[in-house]
Design an enzyme around this catalytic site. Structure first.
Site, PDB file in Angstrom:
ATOM      1  N   GLY A 213      -4.692  10.645 -14.419  1.00  0.00           N
ATOM      2  CA  GLY A 213      -4.511  11.971 -15.720  1.00  0.00           C
ATOM      3  C   GLY A 213      -6.450  11.831 -15.798  1.00  0.00           C
ATOM      4  O   GLY A 213      -7.265  11.327 -15.106  1.00  0.00           O
ATOM      5  N   ASN A 214      -6.693  12.620 -16.731  1.00  0.00           N
ATOM      6  CA  ASN A 214      -8.244  12.655 -16.573  1.00  0.00           C
ATOM      7  C   ASN A 214      -8.626  13.411 -18.189  1.00  0.00           C
ATOM      8  O   ASN A 214      -8.084  12.764 -19.169  1.00  0.00           O
ATOM      9  CB  ASN A 214      -9.157  13.682 -15.810  1.00  0.00           C
ATOM     10  CG  ASN A 214      -8.436  14.847 -15.997  1.00  0.00           C
ATOM     11  OD1 ASN A 214      -9.259  15.455 -17.231  1.00  0.00           O
ATOM     12  ND2 ASN A 214      -8.051  15.731 -15.411  1.00  0.00           N
ATOM     13  N   ARG A 215      -9.602  13.291 -18.804  1.00  0.00           N
ATOM     14  CA  ARG A 215     -10.350  13.023 -20.109  1.00  0.00           C
ATOM     15  C   ARG A 215     -10.286  14.725 -20.375  1.00  0.00           C
ATOM     16  O   ARG A 215     -11.006  14.775 -22.196  1.00  0.00           O
ATOM     17  CB  ARG A 215     -11.421  12.543 -20.546  1.00  0.00           C
ATOM     18  CG  ARG A 215     -11.497  10.630 -20.741  1.00  0.00           C
ATOM     19  CD  ARG A 215     -12.472  10.572 -20.340  1.00  0.00           C
ATOM     20  NE  ARG A 215     -13.579  10.577 -21.218  1.00  0.00           N
ATOM     21  CZ  ARG A 215     -14.811  10.332 -20.808  1.00  0.00           C
ATOM     22  NH1 ARG A 215     -15.395   9.995 -19.967  1.00  0.00           N
ATOM     23  NH2 ARG A 215     -16.186  11.438 -21.200  1.00  0.00           N
ATOM     24  N   ALA A 280      -9.016  20.741 -15.603  1.00  0.00           N
ATOM     25  CA  ALA A 280      -9.023  20.129 -15.308  1.00  0.00           C
ATOM     26  C   ALA A 280      -8.208  19.441 -14.885  1.00  0.00           C
ATOM     27  O   ALA A 280      -7.240  18.734 -14.145  1.00  0.00           O
ATOM     28  CB  ALA A 280     -10.318  18.869 -16.098  1.00  0.00           C
TER      29      ALA A 280
END
Ligand code: CTP
Length: 406
Positions: A213-215, A280
Site C-alpha cells: 500500500g502507500n501512505r 493514490a
C-alpha cells in the site's frame, strides 16, 4: 471595540423543530448556534410541541416561539416575515413527514409555509426510525430536496428511542452547527452538478494478513468531496482504506484494491459532470495472493508484482472526444513537477492535473500544489486542504462552464 470573529456572528437563523424525540437535542442546538454568534428564531410544529414546549425555546432564545400560522398577535404574514429575516433555515429534527411535505411543496401550517417561502440555504437534520428512513418514499423526497440545494446532515447510526440500533438518530448539535456554518460560507455554484471523487490509498493483498500500500491519508479527496457537497453538488466518494468517517451528505463507497476502485468508478463516471481522481491508486499488485499467511524462511522473499489498471487513463480513453465529465488527476513527483504533470495530463487525457512534490502533501492538514492545465499553470501558496479543494473545484467549474457554454 474588537471585531466579533465567531463564525455565525450577525447571522439570523430560522429553526423549525419537528415532531420527534430528537427535538430535545434541538434545545442544545440553539445553544450551540448562539455560542457561534447566531440569533435564533424557532418555529415549532404541532407535533414538535408534543415533545418540547414553546417555553423551552422562548427561554433559550429570548424570543417568542412561533407555532401558529394564524397567530392573531402578528399583524402581517408571519411565514413571509420570518423567512425574510433569516440567513439560513434549519429543520431539526426533520421528520419523514416534514421532508415529504417540503419535497412536495405542501404548505398547510407555519413550518411548511416557511419552507415553501424559503429561497436561501436550507439545512435538514433527518431523524426517524430506520424503517421510515430506508423507505424509498423518504429517500426519493430527500434526493429531490438535495437536488434543489438542501444540505442534508445525518442521520447517524446508533441506539434509538425504540431500543433498537440503526440509522435514524439525529446528528449531534455540534455537527449540525458545523453544517450550518458550511452552508452559509459556501457559494452554491455546483448546485445541480454531480461530482465523483476518489480518495485514499489502495491496499493490494499478498496474503490474508499483509498488503502492498502507500501512505495516502485520504484527507485531500475527502476535502474535495465535502466542499463539492457544501457548494451544492450531489457527491459520490469512492475511497480506499482510510481512518476517516463517511462525510455527512455524501454517498460513500468503500473499496480496498485498485481493481475494486476501477469497478466502482469507471461505470459511474459518465453519470457525473466532474470526476476528481485524488486516490493514490497502487500502480502494481502482487501477482499471486497466498491463500495462507506467508511464513518466513531463512532466505529472501521475492514478490512478483503485476500492473494494475490505470483508472484515470481508462476514464480519459472512454470519454474520448465527449466534453464531459471534466477529468481531474493528481500527480506526485520528486522532480520536474510541471513537466511531468503536463505529460500526465496529455497521456491520461484529463483536463487538469493537481501536482505536488513528494515532500509535501500526504498526511498533513495543508498542501502545496500547482494546478496544471493544457495551456496554463497556477502555483498556489501553501493552503489548508479545504482551501486547496475549493481551488480545484473553482478550476473544474470553469472548465465545466466553458464546455456547457454557461
Ligand atoms: N491513477 C489511476 N490509476 C492508477 C494509477 C494512478 O487512476 N493505476 C491516477 C491517480 O488517481 C492520479 C493520477 O492517476 O490522479 C496520477 O497517478 P500516478 O501514479 O502519479 O501516475 P503514473 O501514470 O503512474 O505516473 P508515475 O510514472 O509518475 O507513477
Amino acid at each position: 471595540m474588537t471585531e466579533d470573529t465567531r463564525p455565525l456572528a450577525g447571522r439570523e437563523l430560522l429553526l423549525v423543530v419537528g415532531g420527534g424525540i430528537a427535538a430535545y437535542k434541538s434545545a442544545v442546538l440553539v445553544r450551540e448556534l448562539q455560542r457561534l454568534g447566531a440569533g435564533v428564531q424557532t418555529v415549532l410544529t404541532a407535533a414538535g410541541a408534543r415533545f418540547v414546549t414553546p417555553v423551552t425555546f422562548a427561554g433559550l432564545t429570548g424570543r417568542a416561539t412561533r407555532t401558529d400560522l394564524w397567530d392573531p398577535s402578528h399583524p402581517g404574514e408571519l411565514h413571509i416575515d420570518l423567512t425574510s429575516r433569516a440567513d439560513a433555515l434549519v429543520v431539526a429534527p426533520a421528520t419523514a413527514d416534514l421532508l415529504a411535505r417540503a419535497s412536495l411543496g405542501l404548505a398547510d401550517d407555519l413550518a411548511t409555509t416557511c419552507l415553501l417561502a424559503w429561497q436561501g440555504p436550507l439545512v435538514l437534520a433527518p431523524a426517524m426510525h430506520p424503517r421510515m428512513w430506508h423507505q424509498p418514499a423518504t429517500q426519493e423526497h430527500l434526493a429531490r430536496l438535495r437536488a434543489r440545494g438542501a444540505t442534508v446532515c445525518g442521520p447517524t447510526e446508533g441506539p434509538l428511542a425504540s431500543g433498537e440500533v440503526g440509522m435514524g438518530r439525529m446528528s449531534e448539535p455540534e455537527e449540525l452547527a458545523k453544517a450550518v456554518c458550511a452552508a452559509l460560507s459556501a457559494p452554491r455554484d455546483l448546485q445541480g452538478r454531480r461530482v465523483l471523487v476518489t480518495a485514499g490509498p489502495t491496499h493490494e493483498p499478498m496474503d490474508p494478513v499483509r498488503f502492498v500500500g502507500n501512505r495516502s491519508s485520504g484527507r485531500m479527496g475527502f476535502a474535495v468531496a465535502e466542499r463539492a457537497r457544501d457548494r451544492g453538488a450531489t457527491v459520490t466518494l469512492v475511497t480506499g482504506p482510510v481512518s476517516l468517517p463517511d462525510p455527512q451528505g455524501v454517498r460513500t463507497v468503500r473499496v480496498r484494491t485498485a481493481r475494486e476502485l476501477f469497478d466502482a468508478t469507471v461505470p459511474e463516471a459518465p453519470h457525473h459532470d466532474i470526476v476528481v481522481m485524488a486516490a493514490a491508486v497502487a500502480d502494481y499488485r502482487p501477482a499471486d495472493i497466498a491463500p495462507e499467511k506467508i511464513k518466513k524462511t531463512q532466505g529472501e522473499l521475492v514478490l512478483r508484482l503485476v500492473k494494475n489498471p490505470d483508472v484515470l487513463a481508462e476514464l480519459g480513453a472512454r470519454r474520448g472526444d465527449q466534453p464531459l465529465p471534466v477529468l481531474v488527476g493528481f500527480a506526485v513527483e520528486s522532480t520536474d513537477l510541471v513537466t511531468y504533470a503536463r505529460e500526465k495530463l496529455a497521456r491520461k487525457r484529463c483536463d487538469l492535473v493537481v501536482a505536488n512534490l513528494a515532500e509535501h502533501g500526504f498526511e498533513g492538514a495543508d498542501n502545496l500544489v500547482t494546478l496544471v492545465r493544457k495551456d496554463s499553470e497556477e502555483a498556489l501558496p501553501r493552503l489548508p486542504k479545504t482551501a486547496v479543494a475549493d481551488k480545484i473545484l473553482d478550476a473544474a467549474r470553469e472548465l465545466l462552464a466553458a464546455r456547457h457554454g454557461t
